[in-house]
Every structure is written in structure tokens, then in C-alpha cells.
Scaffold this motif. Structure first.
Motif, short mmCIF file in Angstrom:
data_model
loop_
_atom_site.label_atom_id
_atom_site.label_comp_id
_atom_site.label_asym_id
_atom_site.label_seq_id
_atom_site.Cartn_x
_atom_site.Cartn_y
_atom_site.Cartn_z
N MET A 1 0.86 -1.17 0.00
CA MET A 1 0.00 0.00 0.00
C MET A 1 0.90 1.22 0.00
SD MET A 1 -3.01 0.78 2.75
CE MET A 1 -4.58 1.09 2.05
N ASP A 2 0.71 2.12 -0.97
CA ASP A 2 1.58 3.29 -1.01
C ASP A 2 1.20 4.31 0.06
OD1 ASP A 2 -0.22 5.36 -2.03
OD2 ASP A 2 -0.13 4.35 -3.97
N ASP A 3 2.13 5.20 0.34
CA ASP A 3 1.95 6.16 1.43
C ASP A 3 0.71 7.03 1.27
OD1 ASP A 3 4.15 5.27 2.81
OD2 ASP A 3 5.49 6.82 2.04
N ASN A 4 0.40 7.44 0.04
CA ASN A 4 -0.78 8.30 -0.17
C ASN A 4 -2.06 7.57 0.20
OD1 ASN A 4 0.70 10.51 -1.04
ND2 ASN A 4 0.64 9.87 -3.18
N LYS A 5 -2.17 6.32 -0.18
CA LYS A 5 -3.38 5.55 0.14
C LYS A 5 -3.47 5.27 1.63
CE LYS A 5 -4.27 3.67 -4.36
NZ LYS A 5 -4.55 2.51 -5.17
N ILE A 6 -2.31 5.04 2.26
CA ILE A 6 -2.32 4.83 3.71
C ILE A 6 -2.79 6.10 4.41
CG2 ILE A 6 -0.82 4.51 5.73
CD1 ILE A 6 0.87 2.61 4.00
N LYS A 7 -2.27 7.24 3.99
CA LYS A 7 -2.68 8.52 4.59
C LYS A 7 -4.16 8.79 4.36
CE LYS A 7 1.87 10.63 4.36
NZ LYS A 7 2.72 11.64 3.74
N LEU A 8 -4.65 8.49 3.16
CA LEU A 8 -6.07 8.68 2.85
C LEU A 8 -6.94 7.77 3.72
CD1 LEU A 8 -8.33 9.94 1.15
CD2 LEU A 8 -7.92 8.16 -0.55
N ALA A 9 -6.54 6.51 3.84
CA ALA A 9 -7.30 5.58 4.67
C ALA A 9 -7.29 6.03 6.13
CB ALA A 9 -6.73 4.17 4.55
N GLN A 10 -6.15 6.48 6.61
CA GLN A 10 -6.06 6.94 8.00
C GLN A 10 -6.94 8.17 8.22
OE1 GLN A 10 -4.45 5.44 10.68
NE2 GLN A 10 -5.73 6.92 11.76
N LYS A 11 -6.94 9.11 7.25
CA LYS A 11 -7.77 10.30 7.36
C LYS A 11 -9.25 9.91 7.38
CE LYS A 11 -8.99 14.68 5.15
NZ LYS A 11 -10.39 14.49 5.49
N ASP A 12 -9.62 8.99 6.51
CA ASP A 12 -11.01 8.54 6.47
C ASP A 12 -11.41 7.86 7.77
OD1 ASP A 12 -11.46 9.55 3.94
OD2 ASP A 12 -11.20 7.64 2.91
N ILE A 13 -10.52 7.06 8.32
CA ILE A 13 -10.80 6.40 9.60
C ILE A 13 -10.97 7.43 10.70
CG2 ILE A 13 -9.81 4.91 11.40
CD1 ILE A 13 -8.58 3.27 9.03
N ASP A 14 -10.06 8.42 10.73
CA ASP A 14 -10.15 9.48 11.74
C ASP A 14 -11.45 10.27 11.60
OD1 ASP A 14 -7.69 8.73 12.78
OD2 ASP A 14 -6.58 10.30 11.74
N ASP A 15 -11.82 10.57 10.36
CA ASP A 15 -13.07 11.30 10.11
C ASP A 15 -14.28 10.49 10.58
OD1 ASP A 15 -11.63 13.37 8.99
OD2 ASP A 15 -12.16 12.87 6.91
N ALA A 16 -14.26 9.20 10.29
CA ALA A 16 -15.37 8.33 10.70
C ALA A 16 -15.47 8.27 12.23
CB ALA A 16 -15.20 6.93 10.11
N LEU A 17 -14.33 8.15 12.88
CA LEU A 17 -14.34 8.12 14.35
C LEU A 17 -14.85 9.44 14.92
CD1 LEU A 17 -11.01 6.25 15.10
CD2 LEU A 17 -13.33 5.41 15.46
N SER A 18 -14.46 10.54 14.33
CA SER A 18 -14.94 11.85 14.79
C SER A 18 -16.45 11.96 14.63
CB SER A 18 -14.26 12.97 14.01
OG SER A 18 -12.89 13.02 14.31
N THR A 19 -16.96 11.45 13.52
CA THR A 19 -18.40 11.47 13.27
C THR A 19 -19.13 10.65 14.33
OG1 THR A 19 -18.06 11.77 10.90
CG2 THR A 19 -20.21 10.96 11.59
N VAL A 20 -18.61 9.47 14.64
CA VAL A 20 -19.22 8.62 15.66
C VAL A 20 -19.22 9.32 17.01
CG1 VAL A 20 -18.95 6.48 16.98
CG2 VAL A 20 -18.73 6.44 14.50
N GLU A 21 -18.09 9.91 17.37
CA GLU A 21 -17.99 10.61 18.66
C GLU A 21 -18.97 11.78 18.72
OE1 GLU A 21 -13.82 11.44 18.69
OE2 GLU A 21 -13.31 9.44 19.41
N ALA A 22 -19.09 12.54 17.64
CA ALA A 22 -20.01 13.67 17.62
C ALA A 22 -21.46 13.20 17.73
CB ALA A 22 -19.81 14.49 16.34
N MET A 23 -21.78 12.11 17.01
CA MET A 23 -23.13 11.56 17.09
C MET A 23 -23.45 11.09 18.50
SD MET A 23 -23.52 9.39 13.56
CE MET A 23 -25.10 8.69 14.03
N GLU A 24 -22.50 10.39 19.11
CA GLU A 24 -22.72 9.87 20.46
C GLU A 24 -22.97 11.02 21.44
OE1 GLU A 24 -20.61 6.66 23.39
OE2 GLU A 24 -19.30 7.98 22.25
#
Length: 61
Positions: A1-24
Motif C-alpha cells: 500500500m503506497d503512502d498516499n493511500k495509507i494517509k487517505l485511509a487513515q484520514k477517512d478512519i479518523d473522520d469516521a471516528l470523529s463522526t461517531v464521537e459527535a453523534m454519540e
């Protein structure tokens, strides 16, 4: 997995977690309407799908 895709996946995961925390937080405080909760859940679902697509493309899952 190249660095750009890893960074994109990590950003998406962080965004999803933030959304869950805000919803909760909002659900616990009862500050969201059902429509707002639905909208946030749909956003979360889209982000999770994007993460899944990246991980599938990279052969991780």
C-alpha cells in the motif's frame, strides 16, 4: 500500500471516528433531531464504504 493511500485511509478512519464521537455526544445530550442523526449516519456509512473500498483494493481485506 503506497503512502498516499495509507494517509487517505487513515484520514477517512479518523473522520469516521470523529463522526461517531459527535453523534454519540449529541444523542446523549438530545440535541439532534432524527433527521440530523440520519444525515450523520449516512455520512458515516459513506466514509466506512470508502475505507472498505481502499482496503479491498490494496488486498488488506
Amino acid at each position: 500500500m503506497d503512502d498516499n493511500k495509507i494517509k487517505l485511509a487513515q484520514k477517512d478512519i479518523d473522520d469516521a471516528l470523529s463522526t461517531v464521537e459527535a453523534m454519540e455526544k449529541c444523542i446523549n445530550e438530545s440535541t439532534l433531531t432524527n433527521e440530523e442523526i440520519k444525515k450523520k449516519f449516512m455520512t458515516l456509512s459513506e466514509k466506512v464504504q470508502q475505507i472498505e473500498d481502499i482496503l479491498k483494493t490494496e488486498g488488506i481485506i
